[in-house]
Design a protein around this motif. Structure first.
Motif, PDB file in Angstrom:
ATOM      1  N   TYR A  86       0.870  -1.178   0.000  1.00 25.08           N
ATOM      2  CA  TYR A  86       0.000   0.000   0.000  1.00 25.08           C
ATOM      3  C   TYR A  86       0.903   1.223   0.000  1.00 25.08           C
ATOM      4  N   ASP A  87       0.341   2.402  -0.254  1.00 26.13           N
ATOM      5  CA  ASP A  87       1.151   3.619  -0.292  1.00 26.13           C
ATOM      6  C   ASP A  87       0.292   4.807   0.112  1.00 26.13           C
ATOM      7  N   ASP A  88       0.386   5.191   1.371  1.00 26.39           N
ATOM      8  CA  ASP A  88      -0.409   6.307   1.890  1.00 26.39           C
ATOM      9  C   ASP A  88      -0.147   7.603   1.129  1.00 26.39           C
ATOM     10  N   GLU A  89       1.096   7.826   0.723  1.00 28.54           N
ATOM     11  CA  GLU A  89       1.452   9.067   0.034  1.00 28.54           C
ATOM     12  C   GLU A  89       0.753   9.189  -1.314  1.00 28.54           C
ATOM     13  N   GLY A  91      -2.191   7.876  -1.846  1.00 29.70           N
ATOM     14  CA  GLY A  91      -3.620   7.752  -1.603  1.00 29.70           C
ATOM     15  C   GLY A  91      -4.121   6.320  -1.625  1.00 29.70           C
ATOM     16  N   THR A  93      -4.161   3.796   0.610  1.00 26.31           N
ATOM     17  CA  THR A  93      -4.046   3.340   1.994  1.00 26.31           C
ATOM     18  C   THR A  93      -4.375   1.853   2.061  1.00 26.31           C
ATOM     19  N   GLU A  94      -4.146   1.256   3.226  1.00 25.38           N
ATOM     20  CA  GLU A  94      -4.490  -0.155   3.390  1.00 25.38           C
ATOM     21  C   GLU A  94      -5.957  -0.391   3.044  1.00 25.38           C
ATOM     22  N   GLU A  95      -6.831   0.522   3.479  1.00 25.91           N
ATOM     23  CA  GLU A  95      -8.270   0.373   3.225  1.00 25.91           C
ATOM     24  C   GLU A  95      -8.578   0.424   1.732  1.00 25.91           C
TER      25      GLU A  95
END
Length: 124
Positions: A86-89, A91, A93-95
């Motif tokens: 996943y990659d929060d940066e 967009g 996210t895990e979800e």
């Protein structure tokens, strides 16, 4: 006859391949737009991104070929920034990634020959 999914699958069968790895990206799974398939690929005409994988899996199944689904990238251009699934940066996210996998799984899990999933290609 042009380069069609059927022709590629026939080639694999003829050359005794027993499994293939189909790559995707989460952005396209979530958007699920109509694919830009070549004219020769009539079985993919006006299909959506996720449906394309179902068609390919069915074609493989007809030839006894197993399928592994593999997330290659988050978007067509981006590798995960930290080498994770996943990659929060970006967009994703895990979800968001779980949502993408859920959409894909809801279509492909009924296919007997879809036997494996790779969360992220070549993670660090």
């Amino acid at each position: 006859m042009g380069r069609t999914p059927e022709r590629y699958m026939d080639y694999l069968k003829r050359n005794q391949f027993n499994a293939i790895r189909l790559l995707f990206n989460h952005e396209h799974i979530l958007k699920n737009d109509i694919v830009d398939a070549p004219k020769e690929a009539t079985i993919l005409f006006q299909t959506r991104y996720i449906e394309m994988f179902l068609i390919l899996a069915r074609e493989a199944a007809e030839r006894g070929i197993l399928v592994m689904m593999a997330c290659h990238r988050m978007t067509p251009e981006a590798w995960p920034g930290k080498g994770l699934w996943y990659d929060d940066e970006l967009g994703f996210t895990e979800e968001v990634v779980k949502e993408s996998w859920t959409k894909l799984a809801s279509v492909l899990c009924k296919q007997w020959n879809v036997v494996a999933a790779d969360l992220q290609n070549e993670v660090s």
